[in-house]
Design a protein around this motif. Structure first.
Motif: not given
Length: 236
Positions: A45-60, A93-100
């Motif tokens: 909600k805060v970033t607009g990026a699908s954080q769950r896509d990174y579940l199971g990924a190594r940090m970094g 982000a999901n809309n293509g924007d870069k989020v920091w």
């Protein structure tokens, strides 16, 4: 008793997440293999990026090449199982924007001291990063403008010196005596013929000197028909 212990543990976990999200934007966890296992709902909600896509990924592992310096800083902390703070990386982000985003984390150890992973918080710092980038760009443009102005000043100063030298040469090669004074009667230019023709020492004709004493000498020797230098100046 078991249920009570479980309920107390769940309540404690909820309090932790509530406190953590109150101090930041979302919470996250990783296991002993440094694989992400959890992102709180607010992350997306805060970033607009699908954080769950990174579940199971190594940090970094998802960091962009432009985040290389931050990746090294995080890897140094992870390799020594040390806490880290404000690791700033970019996501799409999901809309293509870069989020920091900025993540901070601390290692977790069990009662026997065995490493169990990391737990931490994240913040959306896109506005802060963009503001810093804009300030840096403004500073860079200002430095470039100042550099161009300095070059222009040097070029114009050189041109003026060349023009002045040319004028001096022209003045000296003239057949007549030349004298230029400003509205305060101070000498701003003259050639050598001017002071030689006057019969007076050269120091009378120094640049910046007033012409009035020379005029008054001429009045005393009847060169000018006036009672004083001021009268002569008013007349001409």
């Amino acid at each position: 008793a078991i249920n009570e212990s479980r309920n107390a543990l769940e309540a404690s976990e909820k309090r932790f997440r509530d406190f953590a999200e109150a101090a930041s934007d979302w919470t996250w966890e990783a296991d002993e293999n440094l694989l992400y296992t959890y992102f709180s709902d607010r992350a997306e909600k805060v970033t607009g990026a699908s954080q769950r896509d990174y579940l199971g990924a190594r940090m970094g592992s998802y960091m962009n090449p432009e985040n290389a310096a931050e990746l090294r800083r995080q890897e140094e902390a992870l390799s020594s199982r040390a806490p880290f703070r404000d690791i700033v990386t970019s996501l799409k982000a999901n809309n293509g924007d870069k989020v920091w985003i900025s993540r901070s984390g601390a290692p977790i150890f069990d009662a026997q001291g065995r490493f169990k992973g990391y737990r931490g918080v994240g913040r959306n710092v896109t506005g802060e990063v963009i503001a810093r980038q804009q300030a840096e760009e403004a500073r860079r443009q200002l430095e470039e403008t100042n550099a161009r102005l300095e070059e222009l000043v040097v070029e114009r100063t050189s041109a003026l010196r060349e023009r002045s030298a040319l004028l001096d040469e022209i003045f000296e090669t003239m057949g007549e005596g030349l004298l230029v004074v400003d509205d305060d009667l101070k000498i701003v230019a003259r050639n050598s013929k001017a002071w030689r023709m006057s019969g007076l020492p050269e120091w009378f004709w120094e640049i910046g000197a007033s012409i009035l004493p020379t005029i008054e000498i001429g009045i005393r020797h009847d060169v000018y028909d006036a009672q004083s230098g001021d009268e002569y100046i008013d007349r001409i």
